[in-house]
Design a protein around this motif. Sequence first.
Motif, PDB file in Angstrom:
ATOM      1  N   ARG A 160      40.454  17.014  15.402  1.00  0.00           N
ATOM      2  CA  ARG A 160      41.489  17.528  16.284  1.00  0.00           C
ATOM      3  C   ARG A 160      40.953  17.593  17.717  1.00  0.00           C
ATOM      4  NH1 ARG A 160      43.404  23.018  13.637  1.00  0.00           N
ATOM      5  NH2 ARG A 160      41.125  23.221  13.466  1.00  0.00           N
ATOM      6  N   PRO A 161      41.806  17.410  18.707  1.00  0.00           N
ATOM      7  CA  PRO A 161      41.325  17.376  20.096  1.00  0.00           C
ATOM      8  C   PRO A 161      40.498  18.589  20.489  1.00  0.00           C
ATOM      9  CG  PRO A 161      43.603  16.643  19.993  1.00  0.00           C
ATOM     10  CD  PRO A 161      43.249  17.130  18.605  1.00  0.00           C
ATOM     11  N   VAL A 162      40.895  19.774  20.023  1.00  0.00           N
ATOM     12  CA  VAL A 162      40.153  20.984  20.385  1.00  0.00           C
ATOM     13  C   VAL A 162      38.768  20.949  19.768  1.00  0.00           C
ATOM     14  CG1 VAL A 162      40.086  23.498  20.196  1.00  0.00           C
ATOM     15  CG2 VAL A 162      42.261  22.346  20.637  1.00  0.00           C
ATOM     16  N   VAL A 163      38.675  20.556  18.513  1.00  0.00           N
ATOM     17  CA  VAL A 163      37.384  20.501  17.829  1.00  0.00           C
ATOM     18  C   VAL A 163      36.483  19.461  18.475  1.00  0.00           C
ATOM     19  CG1 VAL A 163      36.234  20.027  15.635  1.00  0.00           C
ATOM     20  CG2 VAL A 163      38.369  21.315  15.671  1.00  0.00           C
ATOM     21  N   SER A 164      37.021  18.296  18.762  1.00  0.00           N
ATOM     22  CA  SER A 164      36.232  17.241  19.394  1.00  0.00           C
ATOM     23  C   SER A 164      35.744  17.660  20.767  1.00  0.00           C
ATOM     24  CB  SER A 164      37.074  15.969  19.499  1.00  0.00           C
ATOM     25  OG  SER A 164      36.322  14.918  20.065  1.00  0.00           O
ATOM     26  N   ALA A 165      36.617  18.345  21.524  1.00  0.00           N
ATOM     27  CA  ALA A 165      36.224  18.807  22.858  1.00  0.00           C
ATOM     28  C   ALA A 165      35.125  19.856  22.780  1.00  0.00           C
ATOM     29  CB  ALA A 165      37.440  19.367  23.595  1.00  0.00           C
ATOM     30  N   LEU A 166      35.210  20.754  21.813  1.00  0.00           N
ATOM     31  CA  LEU A 166      34.168  21.782  21.658  1.00  0.00           C
ATOM     32  C   LEU A 166      32.830  21.145  21.293  1.00  0.00           C
ATOM     33  CD1 LEU A 166      36.090  24.622  19.758  1.00  0.00           C
ATOM     34  CD2 LEU A 166      35.305  24.630  22.137  1.00  0.00           C
ATOM     35  N   GLY A 167      32.870  20.131  20.433  1.00  0.00           N
ATOM     36  CA  GLY A 167      31.627  19.451  20.086  1.00  0.00           C
ATOM     37  C   GLY A 167      31.006  18.753  21.277  1.00  0.00           C
ATOM     38  N   SER A 168      31.817  18.078  22.060  1.00  0.00           N
ATOM     39  CA  SER A 168      31.316  17.402  23.261  1.00  0.00           C
ATOM     40  C   SER A 168      30.788  18.404  24.276  1.00  0.00           C
ATOM     41  CB  SER A 168      32.432  16.554  23.872  1.00  0.00           C
ATOM     42  OG  SER A 168      31.970  15.893  25.028  1.00  0.00           O
ATOM     43  N   LEU A 169      31.488  19.532  24.417  1.00  0.00           N
ATOM     44  CA  LEU A 169      31.035  20.572  25.350  1.00  0.00           C
ATOM     45  C   LEU A 169      29.699  21.154  24.911  1.00  0.00           C
ATOM     46  CD1 LEU A 169      31.601  22.378  27.806  1.00  0.00           C
ATOM     47  CD2 LEU A 169      32.834  23.936  26.263  1.00  0.00           C
ATOM     48  N   TRP A 170      29.540  21.374  23.622  1.00  0.00           N
ATOM     49  CA  TRP A 170      28.283  21.898  23.098  1.00  0.00           C
ATOM     50  C   TRP A 170      27.125  20.955  23.393  1.00  0.00           C
ATOM     51  CZ3 TRP A 170      25.218  25.520  21.043  1.00  0.00           C
ATOM     52  CH2 TRP A 170      24.109  25.113  20.293  1.00  0.00           C
ATOM     53  N   GLU A 171      27.333  19.680  23.174  1.00  0.00           N
ATOM     54  CA  GLU A 171      26.274  18.699  23.423  1.00  0.00           C
ATOM     55  C   GLU A 171      25.914  18.621  24.905  1.00  0.00           C
ATOM     56  OE1 GLU A 171      27.711  15.825  19.710  1.00  0.00           O
ATOM     57  OE2 GLU A 171      28.162  15.322  21.798  1.00  0.00           O
ATOM     58  N   THR A 172      26.918  18.639  25.770  1.00  0.00           N
ATOM     59  CA  THR A 172      26.648  18.579  27.206  1.00  0.00           C
ATOM     60  C   THR A 172      25.910  19.822  27.677  1.00  0.00           C
ATOM     61  OG1 THR A 172      28.668  17.268  27.524  1.00  0.00           O
ATOM     62  CG2 THR A 172      27.721  18.321  29.471  1.00  0.00           C
ATOM     63  N   PHE A 173      26.317  20.975  27.173  1.00  0.00           N
ATOM     64  CA  PHE A 173      25.693  22.234  27.596  1.00  0.00           C
ATOM     65  C   PHE A 173      24.242  22.328  27.128  1.00  0.00           C
ATOM     66  CE2 PHE A 173      24.736  26.716  26.503  1.00  0.00           C
ATOM     67  CZ  PHE A 173      24.713  27.233  27.796  1.00  0.00           C
ATOM     68  N   THR A 174      24.010  22.045  25.849  1.00  0.00           N
ATOM     69  CA  THR A 174      22.655  22.189  25.314  1.00  0.00           C
ATOM     70  C   THR A 174      21.695  21.139  25.881  1.00  0.00           C
ATOM     71  OG1 THR A 174      23.324  20.862  23.389  1.00  0.00           O
ATOM     72  CG2 THR A 174      23.406  23.272  23.180  1.00  0.00           C
ATOM     73  N   ALA A 175      22.212  19.951  26.179  1.00  0.00           N
ATOM     74  CA  ALA A 175      21.349  18.902  26.726  1.00  0.00           C
ATOM     75  C   ALA A 175      20.804  19.274  28.098  1.00  0.00           C
ATOM     76  CB  ALA A 175      22.103  17.576  26.810  1.00  0.00           C
ATOM     77  N   CYS A 176      21.486  20.165  28.804  1.00  0.00           N
ATOM     78  CA  CYS A 176      21.071  20.564  30.156  1.00  0.00           C
ATOM     79  C   CYS A 176      20.164  21.787  30.160  1.00  0.00           C
ATOM     80  CB  CYS A 176      22.302  20.837  31.023  1.00  0.00           C
ATOM     81  SG  CYS A 176      23.384  19.406  31.256  1.00  0.00           S
ATOM     82  N   LEU A 177      19.940  22.391  29.010  1.00  0.00           N
ATOM     83  CA  LEU A 177      19.176  23.638  28.974  1.00  0.00           C
ATOM     84  C   LEU A 177      17.677  23.377  29.111  1.00  0.00           C
ATOM     85  CD1 LEU A 177      20.951  25.551  26.047  1.00  0.00           C
ATOM     86  CD2 LEU A 177      21.219  25.914  28.504  1.00  0.00           C
ATOM     87  N   PRO A 178      16.984  24.090  30.007  1.00  0.00           N
ATOM     88  CA  PRO A 178      15.518  23.983  30.070  1.00  0.00           C
ATOM     89  C   PRO A 178      14.886  24.663  28.857  1.00  0.00           C
ATOM     90  CG  PRO A 178      16.453  24.905  32.104  1.00  0.00           C
ATOM     91  CD  PRO A 178      17.530  24.942  31.070  1.00  0.00           C
ATOM     92  N   GLN A 179      13.831  24.078  28.350  1.00  0.00           N
ATOM     93  CA  GLN A 179      13.197  24.629  27.153  1.00  0.00           C
ATOM     94  C   GLN A 179      12.652  26.030  27.385  1.00  0.00           C
ATOM     95  OE1 GLN A 179      10.256  21.812  25.830  1.00  0.00           O
ATOM     96  NE2 GLN A 179      11.739  20.499  24.815  1.00  0.00           N
TER      97      GLN A 179
END
Length: 342
Positions: A160-179
Motif C-alpha cells: 500500500r502507498p502508505v506502507v511503501s512510503a514508510l519503508g522508504s522513509l525509514w531507509e532514508t532516515f537510517t542511512a543518514c544517521l552517524p554511528q
Amino acid sequence: MTILVEVPEPAVDPAGSGVDQRPAARPGVRLARRIVWKVAGAVAVVIAAASVTFFAQLAVPGDRATILLNIQTGQHQHYTAAQLAPVRKEFGFDNPLVAQWLRYIGGVFHGDLGTSYTQHRPVTQVVGGQLGPSLIITVGALVVAWILAIGITLLTVKRRPVVSALGSLWETFTACLPQYWVGIILLVIFSVDLHWFPVIGGTSVKGTVLPIVTMAIPLAGFLGQVTRDEFEKVLDQPFVTTARTRGQSDTGVRLRHALRHAVLPAITLSGWALGALLSGAVIVENIFGRPGIGQVLVTAVSTRDVPTVSGVVLAVAIVYVIANLLVDLAYALVDPRLGGPA
C-alpha cells in the motif's frame, strides 16, 4: 608477368556490419584471466596502502629516533648524535629512504609491520591480538544489516502507498544517521535507563549486542535503498508476471524470483560495507568501552606510537581489499559474463 596474391578477407558477421566475429576466449580462460587481474589489482592496492602508511610515518613532525627515545624515557629533551645513532641503527632509520620503503613493503607481505614504540612488541601482535573482537562485531553488523534491509524490503516494497512510503522513509532516515550518534542513543536508552545491557561493553554476548546494532542500522538503510530500487524494477518484469499467472503466491514470487535478482547490486557493495564497518568499529568500540583495534588506535595516537597507528590503518585497508576481492571473485565464479570479455 602478373602475380596474384590472395588476401584473406576479415571475418564479418552475417548481417554485413563489418564487426570482427573471431571466436571469443573460452569461459574458463576468461574466468582465469579475470581472477589473475583481480588478484594483481588487490596486490597493487595493498602496496599502495602500505606506501601511504610508510610515508605518513615520515610526515610526523620531529625526528623518529628522538620521538622513540622520548617515549621510552618519558621525557622531552634533545639528544646528541651519539645517543641517537644506536636507535637509528636498530630500527634502520640510517638506511636510504628507498631501502626503508622496500623493507617495509616486503615486511607487509611477510607479516612484519615493525615494532611498537610503547609496547616493544611487533605491531602484528599488537594489532592482531585485538583484531578478532573488531571482526566479530563487524561481521555481525553486516549480517544484521542484511536481515533488516531484506525484511523491510519484502514487507514494504509495492505494498500500500502508505506502507511503501514508510519503508522508504525509514531507509532514508537510517542511512543518514552517524554511528556515534546511534551508539550514544542506544547506550542511554538500553543501558543507562532500562539496564538491559551493560554500560561498559566487553566480549560477552550482551556486551556485543548494542555495538552490532549501532553499526547495522545505518548500513541497513543504505543497503535497503539499493535493494528497494532494484526490487521495484524486478517486480515489473515479465517473468514475475508469468510466475503470478501460474498461481504462485505473492510471498513466493518475492522470495523465489524477485529477491535473488534484486539483491545483486547490494551484494557488490558488501565488500565496501565490510571495510567501512571495520573503520566504524574504531569509533563504536570507544563508545561502548569494548576491546578491539579502536582502543589500540586511540592509545597509539595519544602516545605517538606511529608504527601501531600505521599498522591499524593498514590492517583495515587489507581487510577492505580482501573483502572486495572475494566479492568480485564470487561474482566471477557465479557468472563469468559479468567480467566482460577478457
